[in-house]
Structure formats: structure tokens, C-alpha cells
Motif scaffolding. Structure first.
Motif, PDB file in Angstrom:
ATOM      1  N   GLU A  74       3.321 -17.078 -38.543  1.00  0.00           N
ATOM      2  CA  GLU A  74       2.721 -18.334 -39.005  1.00  0.00           C
ATOM      3  C   GLU A  74       3.273 -19.571 -38.303  1.00  0.00           C
ATOM      4  O   GLU A  74       2.619 -20.619 -38.258  1.00  0.00           O
ATOM      5  N   ASN A  75       4.483 -19.472 -37.719  1.00  0.00           N
ATOM      6  CA  ASN A  75       5.077 -20.629 -37.047  1.00  0.00           C
ATOM      7  C   ASN A  75       4.780 -20.669 -35.551  1.00  0.00           C
ATOM      8  O   ASN A  75       5.312 -21.524 -34.836  1.00  0.00           O
ATOM      9  N   SER A  76       3.965 -19.756 -35.070  1.00  0.00           N
ATOM     10  CA  SER A  76       3.589 -19.764 -33.654  1.00  0.00           C
ATOM     11  C   SER A  76       2.854 -21.061 -33.311  1.00  0.00           C
ATOM     12  O   SER A  76       1.953 -21.494 -34.047  1.00  0.00           O
ATOM     13  N   ILE A  77       3.243 -21.695 -32.207  1.00  0.00           N
ATOM     14  CA  ILE A  77       2.573 -22.933 -31.791  1.00  0.00           C
ATOM     15  C   ILE A  77       1.119 -22.671 -31.471  1.00  0.00           C
ATOM     16  O   ILE A  77       0.224 -23.406 -31.896  1.00  0.00           O
ATOM     17  N   LEU A  78       0.866 -21.622 -30.692  1.00  0.00           N
ATOM     18  CA  LEU A  78      -0.502 -21.270 -30.337  1.00  0.00           C
ATOM     19  C   LEU A  78      -1.154 -20.531 -31.502  1.00  0.00           C
ATOM     20  O   LEU A  78      -0.613 -19.537 -31.991  1.00  0.00           O
ATOM     21  N   LYS A  79      -2.278 -21.035 -31.963  1.00  0.00           N
ATOM     22  CA  LYS A  79      -3.006 -20.426 -33.077  1.00  0.00           C
ATOM     23  C   LYS A  79      -4.273 -19.749 -32.552  1.00  0.00           C
ATOM     24  O   LYS A  79      -4.874 -20.198 -31.577  1.00  0.00           O
ATOM     25  N   LYS A  80      -4.666 -18.688 -33.207  1.00  0.00           N
ATOM     26  CA  LYS A  80      -5.896 -18.002 -32.825  1.00  0.00           C
ATOM     27  C   LYS A  80      -7.082 -18.873 -33.220  1.00  0.00           C
ATOM     28  O   LYS A  80      -7.271 -19.189 -34.401  1.00  0.00           O
ATOM     29  N   GLU A  81      -7.879 -19.252 -32.229  1.00  0.00           N
ATOM     30  CA  GLU A  81      -9.048 -20.090 -32.470  1.00  0.00           C
ATOM     31  C   GLU A  81     -10.155 -19.738 -31.484  1.00  0.00           C
ATOM     32  O   GLU A  81      -9.882 -19.333 -30.355  1.00  0.00           O
ATOM     33  N   ASP A  82     -11.385 -19.932 -31.938  1.00  0.00           N
ATOM     34  CA  ASP A  82     -12.549 -19.833 -31.068  1.00  0.00           C
ATOM     35  C   ASP A  82     -13.285 -21.168 -31.134  1.00  0.00           C
ATOM     36  O   ASP A  82     -13.668 -21.623 -32.221  1.00  0.00           O
ATOM     37  N   TRP A  83     -13.473 -21.784 -29.968  1.00  0.00           N
ATOM     38  CA  TRP A  83     -14.107 -23.096 -29.869  1.00  0.00           C
ATOM     39  C   TRP A  83     -15.509 -22.950 -29.289  1.00  0.00           C
ATOM     40  O   TRP A  83     -15.699 -22.323 -28.242  1.00  0.00           O
ATOM     41  N   TYR A  84     -16.484 -23.577 -29.961  1.00  0.00           N
ATOM     42  CA  TYR A  84     -17.852 -23.643 -29.468  1.00  0.00           C
ATOM     43  C   TYR A  84     -18.215 -25.124 -29.332  1.00  0.00           C
ATOM     44  O   TYR A  84     -18.285 -25.839 -30.335  1.00  0.00           O
ATOM     45  N   THR A  85     -18.417 -25.576 -28.105  1.00  0.00           N
ATOM     46  CA  THR A  85     -18.611 -27.005 -27.839  1.00  0.00           C
ATOM     47  C   THR A  85     -19.889 -27.240 -27.052  1.00  0.00           C
ATOM     48  O   THR A  85     -20.186 -26.511 -26.094  1.00  0.00           O
ATOM     49  N   PHE A  86     -20.625 -28.262 -27.474  1.00  0.00           N
ATOM     50  CA  PHE A  86     -21.831 -28.680 -26.768  1.00  0.00           C
ATOM     51  C   PHE A  86     -21.712 -30.161 -26.441  1.00  0.00           C
ATOM     52  O   PHE A  86     -21.248 -30.958 -27.267  1.00  0.00           O
ATOM     53  N   GLY A  87     -22.124 -30.514 -25.216  1.00  0.00           N
ATOM     54  CA  GLY A  87     -21.984 -31.895 -24.789  1.00  0.00           C
ATOM     55  C   GLY A  87     -23.231 -32.422 -24.112  1.00  0.00           C
ATOM     56  O   GLY A  87     -24.016 -31.659 -23.535  1.00  0.00           O
ATOM     57  N   ILE A  88     -23.409 -33.733 -24.185  1.00  0.00           N
ATOM     58  CA  ILE A  88     -24.500 -34.410 -23.502  1.00  0.00           C
ATOM     59  C   ILE A  88     -23.934 -35.648 -22.825  1.00  0.00           C
ATOM     60  O   ILE A  88     -23.071 -36.339 -23.387  1.00  0.00           O
ATOM     61  N   SER A  89     -24.385 -35.898 -21.610  1.00  0.00           N
ATOM     62  CA  SER A  89     -23.871 -37.033 -20.831  1.00  0.00           C
ATOM     63  C   SER A  89     -25.036 -37.791 -20.216  1.00  0.00           C
ATOM     64  O   SER A  89     -26.081 -37.218 -19.902  1.00  0.00           O
ATOM     65  N   LYS A  90     -24.839 -39.094 -20.066  1.00  0.00           N
ATOM     66  CA  LYS A  90     -25.763 -39.918 -19.323  1.00  0.00           C
ATOM     67  C   LYS A  90     -24.990 -40.616 -18.212  1.00  0.00           C
ATOM     68  O   LYS A  90     -24.133 -41.473 -18.476  1.00  0.00           O
ATOM     69  N   TYR A  91     -25.252 -40.195 -16.974  1.00  0.00           N
ATOM     70  CA  TYR A  91     -24.579 -40.770 -15.815  1.00  0.00           C
ATOM     71  C   TYR A  91     -25.422 -41.940 -15.302  1.00  0.00           C
ATOM     72  O   TYR A  91     -26.434 -41.744 -14.624  1.00  0.00           O
ATOM     73  N   LEU A  92     -25.022 -43.155 -15.657  1.00  0.00           N
ATOM     74  CA  LEU A  92     -25.742 -44.348 -15.224  1.00  0.00           C
ATOM     75  C   LEU A  92     -25.456 -44.658 -13.760  1.00  0.00           C
ATOM     76  O   LEU A  92     -26.316 -45.155 -13.038  1.00  0.00           O
ATOM     77  N   LYS A  93     -24.241 -44.385 -13.330  1.00  0.00           N
ATOM     78  CA  LYS A  93     -23.843 -44.497 -11.917  1.00  0.00           C
ATOM     79  C   LYS A  93     -22.759 -43.454 -11.663  1.00  0.00           C
ATOM     80  O   LYS A  93     -21.593 -43.775 -11.506  1.00  0.00           O
ATOM     81  N   GLU A  94     -23.188 -42.202 -11.720  1.00  0.00           N
ATOM     82  CA  GLU A  94     -22.272 -41.059 -11.652  1.00  0.00           C
ATOM     83  C   GLU A  94     -21.110 -41.289 -12.627  1.00  0.00           C
ATOM     84  O   GLU A  94     -21.327 -41.737 -13.752  1.00  0.00           O
ATOM     85  N   ASP A  95     -19.859 -40.981 -12.220  1.00  0.00           N
ATOM     86  CA  ASP A  95     -18.737 -41.158 -13.140  1.00  0.00           C
ATOM     87  C   ASP A  95     -18.345 -42.615 -13.314  1.00  0.00           C
ATOM     88  O   ASP A  95     -17.608 -42.957 -14.244  1.00  0.00           O
ATOM     89  N   ALA A  96     -18.823 -43.499 -12.438  1.00  0.00           N
ATOM     90  CA  ALA A  96     -18.425 -44.907 -12.491  1.00  0.00           C
ATOM     91  C   ALA A  96     -18.905 -45.588 -13.758  1.00  0.00           C
ATOM     92  O   ALA A  96     -18.245 -46.491 -14.274  1.00  0.00           O
ATOM     93  N   LEU A  97     -20.042 -45.162 -14.283  1.00  0.00           N
ATOM     94  CA  LEU A  97     -20.586 -45.746 -15.507  1.00  0.00           C
ATOM     95  C   LEU A  97     -21.338 -44.646 -16.240  1.00  0.00           C
ATOM     96  O   LEU A  97     -22.397 -44.207 -15.800  1.00  0.00           O
ATOM     97  N   LYS A  98     -20.765 -44.175 -17.351  1.00  0.00           N
ATOM     98  CA  LYS A  98     -21.385 -43.058 -18.058  1.00  0.00           C
ATOM     99  C   LYS A  98     -21.061 -43.108 -19.543  1.00  0.00           C
ATOM    100  O   LYS A  98     -20.092 -43.759 -19.970  1.00  0.00           O
ATOM    101  N   ILE A  99     -21.883 -42.420 -20.332  1.00  0.00           N
ATOM    102  CA  ILE A  99     -21.678 -42.265 -21.770  1.00  0.00           C
ATOM    103  C   ILE A  99     -21.745 -40.780 -22.069  1.00  0.00           C
ATOM    104  O   ILE A  99     -22.662 -40.083 -21.608  1.00  0.00           O
ATOM    105  N   GLN A 100     -20.776 -40.271 -22.835  1.00  0.00           N
ATOM    106  CA  GLN A 100     -20.719 -38.846 -23.134  1.00  0.00           C
ATOM    107  C   GLN A 100     -20.486 -38.618 -24.619  1.00  0.00           C
ATOM    108  O   GLN A 100     -19.771 -39.389 -25.274  1.00  0.00           O
ATOM    109  N   ALA A 101     -21.082 -37.563 -25.148  1.00  0.00           N
ATOM    110  CA  ALA A 101     -20.881 -37.160 -26.533  1.00  0.00           C
ATOM    111  C   ALA A 101     -20.742 -35.648 -26.588  1.00  0.00           C
ATOM    112  O   ALA A 101     -21.318 -34.928 -25.765  1.00  0.00           O
ATOM    113  N   SER A 102     -19.980 -35.164 -27.555  1.00  0.00           N
ATOM    114  CA  SER A 102     -19.801 -33.715 -27.707  1.00  0.00           C
ATOM    115  C   SER A 102     -19.566 -33.373 -29.167  1.00  0.00           C
ATOM    116  O   SER A 102     -19.088 -34.204 -29.953  1.00  0.00           O
ATOM    117  N   GLY A 103     -19.913 -32.166 -29.522  1.00  0.00           N
ATOM    118  CA  GLY A 103     -19.650 -31.648 -30.853  1.00  0.00           C
ATOM    119  C   GLY A 103     -19.059 -30.256 -30.755  1.00  0.00           C
ATOM    120  O   GLY A 103     -19.483 -29.455 -29.907  1.00  0.00           O
TER     121      GLY A 103
END
Length: 429
Positions: free
Chosen positions: A368-397
């Protein structure tokens, strides 16, 4: 910090005035163009000053990341909201073409360690470079070699965040590139303090812990180089590769006496040998990763395994009363393995979609004191690159499937599932 900010603002103002004077002189007398400096500013590429017909150049840049984070433990707890500045950084870099040297400085006004990177480099040729100082190391997973401003999702994966603390270290870094027909081989070697960034602590008498850290990375590009200088340094295919490109990499690191849970920090805990002398376990990490891109599609797969080794028995106090067991070592070091897979696509109109799965597997799953915990992550993201990485908006769940535990007092099952949502806006100047 306030004095540093004032200094940067004064330097920036004087630089702008200097650049304006140059432009005005050139406008009045175009013949001066060949004998004077030139200045340019492009969003995402910073303020560039070129001198002596390009023999010397300086660049001032940075980026901002206003961010939002929502987190809720499942199933019925109240969610938490966070508004914060994810990054506020200033970069200064320079190149001396004839002398074959360059330097880079990066300061962050959010993190408690304000100095992120500070290094100088000697370029033997366009294929081999030696770096000295504090910089992002290549001995972590591929996603952690990507700058924070060029991520394809709001944050790095759980694999990256679990097995790496910051990714910057102080030492020597050697990079090289070899062309083998249409194929490319990239060997890289690092010898660092093993104590992460700012390895000497708050002052010069705050000594390093343990010994040195040795590591390396080998990348193989069977289909040739990615397009552009950033093609292999970010996951999203913003360049829309016209032909398939693949990078297959492997990396390792061996930290001789680590006093940080991921081996890239120091002084987080103290361990002792049977004689009462301060001694730490040797911390080893091994990664394998693959990055592929083609016509807007990108695919990233990563695997990591870590372990801690010691020739002597270790104790938590210099009295050497209670010896560390294998399980208890996992309460000091991140021990186990993880894998990560991410698929993304960037449309021609600048919208991007990404899906990611990450699995974390601790070496001692039932401890129980192990730093690393057993987990499964499921992530979805959406991005709008207005000027590639120079100007962008990103969201994720993200939905995090954590291992259930038992309340020893009530014998009730405690779920460790949770959901997270993030939103970030970014500008690189």
C-alpha cells in the motif's frame, strides 16, 4: 524574482529600441544592410538579432500557458477546480557561427526552481555537438524529450509524469547523427550529476547526493529524417509528412546512488548502510519507444521498466535497526513498469484529435505504500492550432481506473477511480 523580472523587461525594452534604430538606419540607407545587423520578430520564433552578416545571432523568446484543471474522485465526491498559470518562461539563446559555440538560458516564473536550463554547446560539425550545463536530458521517454510548449495534448502521459520528475539535469551531453543511405542513426550519451536540476541546492555547500548518473539514447530512423527541425521533437504531425516517417528509440540510465524517487532530483530522503553512513540504492531505468507520422496522422508507443539495486543492506536511520525490504524500497523509488500508446490526427484546418491509453504496473502491487500505483488512464484530447504551437488552445478529458482498496476498519471497498479535465491556452512569442 522581482529584480530578475525588472532586469528582463529593461533588457527587452533596450533591445527593441536597438532593433528600431537598426531598421530606421536601413530604411534611410539600404546600402547599410550588408554591413549592419538585422532584426526580425515572428510569433513562435521570438525576437531574432543577426550581426556581422550572420556570424553572431541572439534570440529572445518565451511562452505562456494559462490553464484550468478539474478533478473528481468517483463515484460521488465533490469535484475540485484549479485555475493557474502552467508556465511563464523566458528564453535567451545565442550562436557564434565561426567559433562553433551556442548557449541557451530558460527561466520559469511559476516553478519554485526558476532556472530550468542553462548550457553552452560546442558544435564539432552539423552532426556532432557537446553540451555542458543544465538541460533537458534524452534519457527519459520520447514524450519527455519534447518541450512543454510543443505537446500534442494538454499534459504528458501518466507514464512520463510517474517516472520523471522534471527531465532536466546538470552534466555533459553528447549528440550525434549518422546517415546510412536513406536511413539515419542518432547515438546520444549523457553523464550527469544524478541529482536533477539545480543539483547543488540552495547554495554551494548543499552537496550532491550519491554518485554520477550515466545514460544514453539510440534512435533509428529507417525512412529518413522527419520534415523540419521540429518534426522529431513533437508528436503531432503539424508538418503533414508526405511520406511515412518512423523513429525507433531505446534509452537507459544508471544513477549511482539516487536520493529522489525517479532519479532526477536529490535530497528527498536519507538512507544508510549498516555502518551508519549515508548510502543510496542505484536506480536504473530502461525505455523503448516508437514515433510514426504520415499525412497528419501520428502514433506514439512507449514502454518503461525501472528497478533499484544495492550491494549493501539499506536502513532508514543511521542506527541501522530496521533493514529495508524489497517492498519498502518501493516507498522511496518508483519501481515497476508502464506502457503508453497514443494516436492522433491533425486536420488541414488546424483542428487536432488525440486518444491515449496508459497503464501503470507497480513492482509491488499489493504494497500500500508503493509510490507507483496500479492505474489505467484513458485520455481524449482536442486541439486548435491557430498558428501551429505558437498559438493554440487544447482540452483533454481523462478517466483513471485505479486499483480498489479495502478499508481495514469497515471492510468496505474504496474505489480509486477519478475523472480529470484540463484546458490550456498557449502563446509562444
Amino acid at each position: 524574482m522581482k529584480q530578475l523580472l525588472i532586469f528582463v523587461l529593461m533588457w527587452f525594452s533596450s533591445t527593441m529600441l536597438f532593433a528600431q534604430d537598426i531598421d530606421q538606419d536601413i530604411e534611410d540607407d539600404p546600402d547599410l544592410l550588408e554591413n549592419t545587423n538585422s532584426s526580425t520578430f515572428v510569433l513562435g520564433e521570438g525576437l531574432n538579432l543577426n550581426m556581422n552578416q550572420g556570424d553572431y545571432s541572439f534570440k529572445l523568446s518565451g511562452f505562456l500557458q494559462p490553464s484550468y484543471h478539474y478533478e473528481q474522485l468517483q463515484p460521488d465526491t465533490t469535484g475540485s477546480n484549479y485555475l493557474y498559470v502552467g508556465a511563464a518562461r523566458i528564453n535567451l539563446e545565442g550562436h557564434a557561427l565561426k567559433e562553433k559555440v551556442s548557449f541557451f538560458i530558460e527561466a520559469d516564473f511559476v516553478n519554485s526552481f526558476s532556472l530550468y536550463e542553462a548550457w553552452g554547446a560546442y558544435h564539432f560539425n552539423d552532426k556532432m555537438t557537446l553540451y555542458v550545463g543544465q538541460k533537458r536530458t534524452f534519457t527519459n521517454d520520447r514524450e519527455y524529450t519534447v518541450n512543454e510548449s510543443r505537446l500534442s495534448m494538454v499534459t504528458r502521459s501518466a507514464l512520463s509524469n510517474a517516472f520523471t520528475t522534471n527531465g532536466r539535469e546538470f552534466g555533459l551531453f553528447f549528440t550525434s547523427t549518422f546517415d546510412i543511405g536513406n536511413m539515419v542513426l542518432k547515438p546520444q550519451i549523457a553523464i550527469t550529476s544524478g541529482d536533477g536540476m539545480n543539483s547543488f541546492g540552495n547554495n554551494s555547500i548543499d552537496n550532491d547526493k550519491g554518485g554520477m548518473k550515466y545514460g544514453g539514447r539510440l534512435d533509428f530512423l529507417p525512412l529518413g529524417e522527419f520534415t523540419g527541425t521540429d518534426g522529431c521533437k513533437r508528436v503531432a504531425d503539424l508538418e503533414r509528412e508526405k511520406s511515412p516517417k518512423v523513429a525507433i528509440g531505446g534509452t537507459f540510465s544508471y544513477n549511482m546512488g539516487a536520493s529522489n524517487q525517479t532519479g532526477d532530483g536529490h535530497g528527498d530522503f536519507e538512507l544508510y548502510n549498516g555502518s551508519g553512513d549515508e548510502e543510496y540504492a542505484n536506480y536504473v531505468k530502461f525505455y523503448v519507444d516508437v514515433l510514426a507520422k504520415y499525412q497528419g496522422f501520428s502514433f506514439l508507443a512507449e514502454f518503461v521498466n525501472s528497478s533499484a539495486q544495492s550491494k549493501d543492506d539499506l536502513y532508514t536511520s543511521n542506527q541501522a535497526v530496521i533493514r529495508f525490504t524489497g517492498e519498502e524500497v518501493s516507498s522511496k523509488y518508483v519501481l515497476g513498469m508502464a506502457y503508453n500508446a497514443q494516436l492522433g490526427y491533425v486536420f488541414e484546418n488546424g483542428w487536432g484529435l488525440d486518444a491515449r491509453y496508459t497503464g501503470l504496473i507497480p513492482e509491488y502491487e499489493d504494497y500500500e505504500n508503493s509510490i507507483l500505483k496500479k492505474e489505467d488512464w484513458y485520455t481524449f484530447g482536442i486541439s486548435k492550432y491557430l498558428k501551429e504551437d505558437a498559438l493554440k488552445i487544447q482540452a483533454s478529458g481523462s478517466f483513471v481506473d485505479g486499483k480498489d482498496t479495502m478499508n481495514p476498519y469497515t471492510n468496505e471497498t474504496i474505489t480509486n477511480d477519478r475523472i480529470e479535465a484540463r484546458l490550456v491556452a498557449q502563446i509562444i512569442f
